[in-house]
Scaffold this motif. Structure first.
Motif, PDB file in Angstrom:
ATOM      1  N   ILE A  43      51.892   4.756  45.518  1.00 54.21           N
ATOM      2  CA  ILE A  43      51.773   3.674  44.530  1.00 54.21           C
ATOM      3  C   ILE A  43      51.231   4.179  43.190  1.00 54.21           C
ATOM      4  N   PRO A  44      50.182   5.009  43.167  1.00 56.56           N
ATOM      5  CA  PRO A  44      49.720   5.522  41.869  1.00 56.56           C
ATOM      6  C   PRO A  44      50.801   6.293  41.107  1.00 56.56           C
ATOM      7  N   ALA A  45      51.649   7.042  41.831  1.00 57.79           N
ATOM      8  CA  ALA A  45      52.716   7.798  41.163  1.00 57.79           C
ATOM      9  C   ALA A  45      53.723   6.856  40.513  1.00 57.79           C
ATOM     10  N   PHE A  46      54.051   5.757  41.203  1.00 52.06           N
ATOM     11  CA  PHE A  46      54.994   4.785  40.629  1.00 52.06           C
ATOM     12  C   PHE A  46      54.369   4.044  39.447  1.00 52.06           C
ATOM     13  N   GLU A  47      53.146   3.560  39.636  1.00 54.03           N
ATOM     14  CA  GLU A  47      52.497   2.757  38.592  1.00 54.03           C
ATOM     15  C   GLU A  47      52.226   3.576  37.324  1.00 54.03           C
ATOM     16  N   LYS A  49      54.283   5.527  35.990  1.00 60.13           N
ATOM     17  CA  LYS A  49      55.526   5.447  35.224  1.00 60.13           C
ATOM     18  C   LYS A  49      55.870   4.012  34.819  1.00 60.13           C
ATOM     19  N   HIS A  50      55.359   3.050  35.574  1.00 61.67           N
ATOM     20  CA  HIS A  50      55.684   1.632  35.333  1.00 61.67           C
ATOM     21  C   HIS A  50      54.387   0.811  35.319  1.00 61.67           C
ATOM     22  N   PRO A  51      53.586   0.923  34.263  1.00 62.52           N
ATOM     23  CA  PRO A  51      52.283   0.240  34.224  1.00 62.52           C
ATOM     24  C   PRO A  51      52.387  -1.285  34.230  1.00 62.52           C
ATOM     25  N   ASP A  52      53.586  -1.809  33.963  1.00 64.98           N
ATOM     26  CA  ASP A  52      53.760  -3.267  33.971  1.00 64.98           C
ATOM     27  C   ASP A  52      54.081  -3.802  35.367  1.00 64.98           C
ATOM     28  N   ILE A  53      54.234  -2.913  36.356  1.00 61.90           N
ATOM     29  CA  ILE A  53      54.521  -3.343  37.732  1.00 61.90           C
ATOM     30  C   ILE A  53      53.415  -2.825  38.652  1.00 61.90           C
ATOM     31  N   LYS A  54      52.722  -3.744  39.310  1.00 58.05           N
ATOM     32  CA  LYS A  54      51.703  -3.390  40.293  1.00 58.05           C
ATOM     33  C   LYS A  54      52.292  -3.552  41.691  1.00 58.05           C
ATOM     34  N   VAL A  55      51.874  -2.693  42.609  1.00 58.97           N
ATOM     35  CA  VAL A  55      52.429  -2.705  43.959  1.00 58.97           C
ATOM     36  C   VAL A  55      51.306  -2.808  44.981  1.00 58.97           C
ATOM     37  N   VAL A  56      51.495  -3.681  45.958  1.00 49.56           N
ATOM     38  CA  VAL A  56      50.525  -3.869  47.043  1.00 49.56           C
ATOM     39  C   VAL A  56      51.225  -3.570  48.364  1.00 49.56           C
ATOM     40  N   GLY A 320      64.407   5.771  45.910  1.00 44.82           N
ATOM     41  CA  GLY A 320      65.587   6.610  46.105  1.00 44.82           C
ATOM     42  C   GLY A 320      65.599   7.875  45.271  1.00 44.82           C
ATOM     43  N   SER A 321      64.492   8.192  44.601  1.00 41.48           N
ATOM     44  CA  SER A 321      64.435   9.336  43.696  1.00 41.48           C
ATOM     45  C   SER A 321      63.932  10.595  44.398  1.00 41.48           C
ATOM     46  N   ALA A 322      64.167  11.743  43.759  1.00 45.45           N
ATOM     47  CA  ALA A 322      63.677  13.016  44.288  1.00 45.45           C
ATOM     48  C   ALA A 322      62.152  13.069  44.272  1.00 45.45           C
ATOM     49  N   GLU A 323      61.527  12.401  43.287  1.00 46.44           N
ATOM     50  CA  GLU A 323      60.064  12.395  43.219  1.00 46.44           C
ATOM     51  C   GLU A 323      59.466  11.726  44.452  1.00 46.44           C
ATOM     52  N   PHE A 324      59.961  10.541  44.787  1.00 45.55           N
ATOM     53  CA  PHE A 324      59.468   9.853  45.985  1.00 45.55           C
ATOM     54  C   PHE A 324      59.728  10.699  47.221  1.00 45.55           C
ATOM     55  N   ALA A 325      60.927  11.271  47.321  1.00 51.05           N
ATOM     56  CA  ALA A 325      61.294  12.061  48.491  1.00 51.05           C
ATOM     57  C   ALA A 325      60.293  13.183  48.735  1.00 51.05           C
TER      58      ALA A 325
END
Length: 415
Positions: A43-47, A49-56, A320-325
């Motif tokens: 979640i920190p890696a995604f957020e 890049k996308h500070p306007d989207i929070k994930v729980v 679906g990205s290489a980063e997540f993988a």
């Protein structure tokens, strides 16, 4: 407050402009053991890049997940993102209108047809979950024992059985740790492990679904014939040996080879006090095409009724990205990315397993797609047949005949 300060405050607020709208996405999952990995790494890696989207990440207990999720979906209270089990459970969610069609999601281009097969309609026309990880089958071995006995890592079946004979003759180690008490591992880590080299992976699996091959054909009976030979190498009392018993025999250093799923890697790393290696299911002869069971295990879909569909698609494109993988596969060694971009594994045993993708053809367990929807259930019957054949209470031919008759009793293409 002075008028001057009020004006300064008002001016600074107006210059700052309106605050960015923040979207919160909630993930439903059964993998409650993954909580810290999501919270600390993914979640920190995604957020970032996308500070306007929070994930729980909000998991349920594994055994309760299906019931809890269905209840939430019916009540309209389910999260935005749905972690997907493979095949029929997720297909039913899609058919009920609970999962959005993700066929056109950009990240889907990063996955092979085999990787997507567990989360598609039977005709392959719609894909409704982004593949996250698979588990790979093979054999884990005690590298110290192999070195001590002068055994080379086997590549062919003849070399495999020669190694087993040498271990048995020496007598220091049980050649192979596997029991038949629980039945499922006799199918999952034995028949489905070695079988793809006989039925040629996807070629045979899809031919069975189409009714073009039968379970009495050589490609499906010959793996049972090989399993019948395993009996002599499993040690005394293997018939009553449970799955945990087999794990303990290997990690305590009492057995030299363990027929494995890659999910064992993390546990074995902490429990075994010796160097380990792994080898792929041996082929019939040098130069033969090798096949591996690279079984689709977990994916993520989008709640079709989510109020945050666009933000959900942004997150799934990242899944679906290489980063997540790379992040996911290294956080959970033994659960391998299904992304077409190769992922370098930090764990050497996990890297050995995943390296087989570069030289072997991938397939999935033959019983999982379509063929276990009826009664008798082919998956459960294959457990029983595999255990019987290893014990010697059923011949390979009789096992194939019984499974074929059961499948043909309800599956139209096999009648």
């Amino acid at each position: 407050m002075s008028n001057t300060f009020r004006m300064a405050l008002l001016t600074s607020t107006l210059l700052a402009g309106p605050a960015l709208a923040e979207t919160t996405l909630t993930i439903e999952s059964w993998r409650n053991d993954d909580l810290t990995i999501w919270q600390d790494t993914l979640i920190p890696a995604f957020e970032a890049k996308h500070p306007d989207i929070k994930v729980v990440f909000a998991p349920s207990a594994p055994a309760e997940y299906n019931a809890v999720l269905n209840s939430k979906l019916a009540a309209g209270s389910a999260g935005d993102l749905i972690t997907c089990r493979p095949f029929d459970a997720s297909l039913e969610l899609y058919n009920q209108g609970n999962l959005a069609d993700l066929t056109d999601l950009g990240a889907m281009a990063n996955f092979s047809p085999v990787a997507k097969s567990a989360w598609q309609t039977d005709d392959g026309a719609a894909t409704f979950c982004v593949p996250m990880a698979s588990v790979i089958h093979g054999f884990i071995y005690n590298a110290d024992a192999f070195a001590e006995l002068g055994i080379e890592v086997p590549q062919t079946r003849d070399q495999f059985f020669a190694a087993l004979d040498k271990i048995k003759e020496d007598g220091t180690y049980i050649p192979m740790a596997m029991g038949t008490n629980d039945q499922w591992e006799a199918a999952t880590m034995a028949y489905q492990n070695i079988g793809p080299n006989y039925w040629k992976g996807e070629e045979g699996r899809l031919a069975l679904i189409k009714g073009e091959q039968k379970l009495t054909d050589a490609g499906w009976v010959e793996p049972f014939a090989e399993l019948a030979r395993w009996k002599d190498y499993l040690g005394d009392g293997f018939e009553a040996q449970t799955y945990p018993d087999s794990q303990n025999l290997f990690t305590l250093g009492r057995a030299a080879i363990y027929p494995a799923g890659s999910w064992e890697i993390s546990g074995f790393n902490t429990q075994a006090g010796f160097k380990m290696g792994a080898f792929a299911p041996p082929v019939g002869a040098e130069g033969d095409t090798c096949y591996i069971s690279d079984h689709t295990d977990i994916a993520m879909g989008l709640n079709a009724k989510s109020p945050n569909l666009e933000a959900g698609k942004v997150f799934l494109d990242w899944v679906g990205s290489a980063e997540f993988a790379t992040l996911y596969a290294n956080a959970l060694p033994g659960f391998f990315s299904l992304n077409s971009t190769p992922v370098a594994m930090e764990d050497p045993l996990a890297q050995e397993f995943v390296s087989w993708r570069e030289k072997c053809q991938p397939t999935i367990r033959s019983t999982y797609q379509i063929l276990s929807r009826g009664t008798p259930n082919l998956e459960n019957e294959t457990w029983n047949a595999s255990a019987n054949v290893i014990r010697g209470s059923e011949t390979p031919e009789d096992a194939g005949k019984r499974l074929q008759e059961g499948l043909a009793s309800w599956y139209e293409p096999q009648k």
